[in-house]
Design a protein around this motif. Structure first.
Motif, PDB file in Angstrom:
ATOM      1  N   LEU A  20      46.948  57.561  69.398  1.00 25.71           N
ATOM      2  CA  LEU A  20      47.961  58.197  68.568  1.00 25.71           C
ATOM      3  C   LEU A  20      49.281  57.978  69.232  1.00 25.71           C
ATOM      4  N   GLY A  21      50.239  57.656  68.627  1.00 24.31           N
ATOM      5  CA  GLY A  21      51.662  57.522  68.771  1.00 24.31           C
ATOM      6  C   GLY A  21      52.513  57.909  67.686  1.00 24.31           C
ATOM      7  N   ARG A  22      53.635  58.126  68.168  1.00 24.56           N
ATOM      8  CA  ARG A  22      54.538  58.668  67.124  1.00 24.56           C
ATOM      9  C   ARG A  22      55.667  57.678  66.820  1.00 24.56           C
ATOM     10  N   ILE A  23      56.178  57.632  65.606  1.00 26.81           N
ATOM     11  CA  ILE A  23      57.379  56.578  65.207  1.00 26.81           C
ATOM     12  C   ILE A  23      58.466  57.561  64.720  1.00 26.81           C
ATOM     13  N   VAL A  24      59.841  57.032  64.795  1.00 26.95           N
ATOM     14  CA  VAL A  24      60.790  57.775  64.311  1.00 26.95           C
ATOM     15  C   VAL A  24      61.415  56.561  63.745  1.00 26.95           C
ATOM     16  N   ILE A  25      61.909  56.699  62.183  1.00 28.57           N
ATOM     17  CA  ILE A  25      62.548  55.807  61.565  1.00 28.57           C
ATOM     18  C   ILE A  25      63.800  56.525  60.987  1.00 28.57           C
ATOM     19  N   LYS A  26      65.109  55.855  61.468  1.00 27.47           N
ATOM     20  CA  LYS A  26      66.194  56.238  61.216  1.00 27.47           C
ATOM     21  C   LYS A  26      66.925  55.315  60.103  1.00 27.47           C
ATOM     22  N   LEU A  44      48.741  59.557  60.221  1.00 23.93           N
ATOM     23  CA  LEU A  44      48.390  60.844  60.269  1.00 23.93           C
ATOM     24  C   LEU A  44      48.926  61.837  59.190  1.00 23.93           C
ATOM     25  N   GLN A  45      48.235  62.491  58.410  1.00 23.31           N
ATOM     26  CA  GLN A  45      48.641  63.502  57.514  1.00 23.31           C
ATOM     27  C   GLN A  45      48.813  64.859  58.231  1.00 23.31           C
ATOM     28  N   GLN A  46      48.157  64.907  59.230  1.00 23.03           N
ATOM     29  CA  GLN A  46      47.877  66.271  60.167  1.00 23.03           C
ATOM     30  C   GLN A  46      48.214  65.799  61.820  1.00 23.03           C
ATOM     31  N   PRO A  47      49.201  66.029  62.254  1.00 18.30           N
ATOM     32  CA  PRO A  47      50.410  66.846  61.790  1.00 18.30           C
ATOM     33  C   PRO A  47      51.285  65.963  60.574  1.00 18.30           C
ATOM     34  N   LYS A  48      51.668  66.635  59.546  1.00 21.51           N
ATOM     35  CA  LYS A  48      52.353  66.008  58.551  1.00 21.51           C
ATOM     36  C   LYS A  48      53.609  65.306  58.961  1.00 21.51           C
ATOM     37  N   LEU A  91      62.837  60.095  59.911  1.00 19.66           N
ATOM     38  CA  LEU A  91      61.494  60.204  59.444  1.00 19.66           C
ATOM     39  C   LEU A  91      60.640  60.363  60.843  1.00 19.66           C
ATOM     40  N   ARG A  92      59.949  61.272  61.182  1.00 22.70           N
ATOM     41  CA  ARG A  92      58.917  61.238  62.164  1.00 22.70           C
ATOM     42  C   ARG A  92      57.670  61.418  61.560  1.00 22.70           C
ATOM     43  N   ALA A  93      56.741  60.463  62.238  1.00 31.06           N
ATOM     44  CA  ALA A  93      55.390  60.586  61.733  1.00 31.06           C
ATOM     45  C   ALA A  93      54.352  59.940  62.953  1.00 31.06           C
ATOM     46  N   THR A  94      53.180  60.545  62.872  1.00 30.01           N
ATOM     47  CA  THR A  94      52.236  60.028  63.986  1.00 30.01           C
ATOM     48  C   THR A  94      51.145  58.991  63.477  1.00 30.01           C
ATOM     49  N   LEU A  95      50.981  57.944  64.359  1.00 34.44           N
ATOM     50  CA  LEU A  95      50.200  57.065  64.093  1.00 34.44           C
ATOM     51  C   LEU A  95      48.786  57.088  64.601  1.00 34.44           C
ATOM     52  N   THR A  96      47.767  56.522  63.543  1.00 32.05           N
ATOM     53  CA  THR A  96      46.665  56.567  64.119  1.00 32.05           C
ATOM     54  C   THR A  96      46.267  55.539  65.198  1.00 32.05           C
ATOM     55  N   ASP A  97      47.210  54.582  65.354  1.00 32.37           N
ATOM     56  CA  ASP A  97      46.934  53.524  66.449  1.00 32.37           C
ATOM     57  C   ASP A  97      48.463  53.231  66.905  1.00 32.37           C
ATOM     58  N   VAL A  98      48.710  53.273  68.065  1.00 31.48           N
ATOM     59  CA  VAL A  98      50.059  53.132  68.482  1.00 31.48           C
ATOM     60  C   VAL A  98      50.440  51.416  68.506  1.00 31.48           C
ATOM     61  N   ALA A 108      55.007  48.503  65.306  1.00 28.55           N
ATOM     62  CA  ALA A 108      56.001  47.774  64.689  1.00 28.55           C
ATOM     63  C   ALA A 108      55.575  47.324  63.249  1.00 28.55           C
ATOM     64  N   LYS A 109      54.453  47.062  63.088  1.00 30.20           N
ATOM     65  CA  LYS A 109      53.852  46.520  61.899  1.00 30.20           C
ATOM     66  C   LYS A 109      54.050  47.824  60.766  1.00 30.20           C
ATOM     67  N   VAL A 110      53.722  49.096  61.254  1.00 29.28           N
ATOM     68  CA  VAL A 110      53.670  50.352  60.370  1.00 29.28           C
ATOM     69  C   VAL A 110      55.243  50.583  60.045  1.00 29.28           C
ATOM     70  N   GLN A 111      56.077  50.705  60.971  1.00 30.36           N
ATOM     71  CA  GLN A 111      57.458  50.676  60.765  1.00 30.36           C
ATOM     72  C   GLN A 111      57.922  49.688  59.937  1.00 30.36           C
ATOM     73  N   SER A 112      57.552  48.592  59.753  1.00 28.72           N
ATOM     74  CA  SER A 112      58.209  47.692  58.754  1.00 28.72           C
ATOM     75  C   SER A 112      57.592  47.918  57.503  1.00 28.72           C
ATOM     76  N   ALA A 113      56.238  48.101  57.364  1.00 25.57           N
ATOM     77  CA  ALA A 113      55.793  48.663  56.008  1.00 25.57           C
ATOM     78  C   ALA A 113      56.528  49.655  55.612  1.00 25.57           C
ATOM     79  N   MET A 114      56.914  50.901  56.313  1.00 24.13           N
ATOM     80  CA  MET A 114      57.470  52.195  56.042  1.00 24.13           C
ATOM     81  C   MET A 114      58.843  51.546  55.674  1.00 24.13           C
ATOM     82  N   ARG A 115      59.569  51.066  56.289  1.00 24.70           N
ATOM     83  CA  ARG A 115      60.963  50.535  55.701  1.00 24.70           C
ATOM     84  C   ARG A 115      60.680  49.937  54.516  1.00 24.70           C
ATOM     85  N   ILE A 116      59.977  49.084  54.288  1.00 24.43           N
ATOM     86  CA  ILE A 116      59.929  48.480  52.928  1.00 24.43           C
ATOM     87  C   ILE A 116      59.531  49.654  51.804  1.00 24.43           C
ATOM     88  N   ALA A 117      58.678  50.282  51.807  1.00 20.51           N
ATOM     89  CA  ALA A 117      58.217  51.321  51.089  1.00 20.51           C
ATOM     90  C   ALA A 117      59.432  52.358  50.977  1.00 20.51           C
TER      91      ALA A 117
END
Length: 131
Positions: free
Chosen positions: A5-11, A38-42, A59-66, A70-79
């Motif tokens: 688990l890991g946390r990301i912050v997108i500003k 993860l949707q818990q914690p939301k 935006l703060r979120a917890t990843l299932t796989d830290v 980088a790949k998740v953050q890129s996908a998040m920024r596109i979304a």
């Protein structure tokens, strides 16, 4: 340590006229559609600061796989970008400072004739064409 688990912050920032509640909803909705968050914690978004020209969000979120951070953050920024554009909300473009001595970008030359050129052209026309 087997916990991945890991946390990301997108500003990000928007123009100051954006509705902060709408932006927060859009950020959180973008996080909700990602399978690797993860949707818990939301996941949650916050308005971090405001000024006359912009609003700053995180935006703060917890990843299932830290390891996929980088790949998740890129996908998040596109979304996020897609959702903001669909809502007509635009981000702040930061001016880029060029280093000293770097050539300044010059505007493209205009192809339209200047007034002096038009006067010279008109003065050379035959009288029948001036009417």
């Amino acid at each position: 340590h087997r916990n991945l688990l890991g946390r990301i912050v997108i500003k990000m920032s928007t123009l100051a006229d954006a509705d902060p509640k709408q932006v927060i909803e859009l950020l959180e909705a973008a996080a909700a559609e990602q399978d690797t968050i993860l949707q818990q914690p939301k996941p949650f978004a916050t308005l971090d600061a405001f000024a006359t020209d912009k609003l700053d969000f995180s935006l703060r979120a917890t990843l299932t796989d830290v390891n996929s951070g980088a790949k998740v953050q890129s996908a998040m920024r596109i979304a996020i970008l897609r959702r903001l554009r669909d809502a007509g909300i635009y981000g702040v473009i930061q001016p880029v400072a060029l280093p000293p001595g770097y050539p300044q970008i010059m505007p493209a030359p205009t192809l339209a004739p200047q007034p002096a050129q038009l006067a010279a052209i008109a003065s050379n026309l035959p009288p029948s064409a001036k009417a």
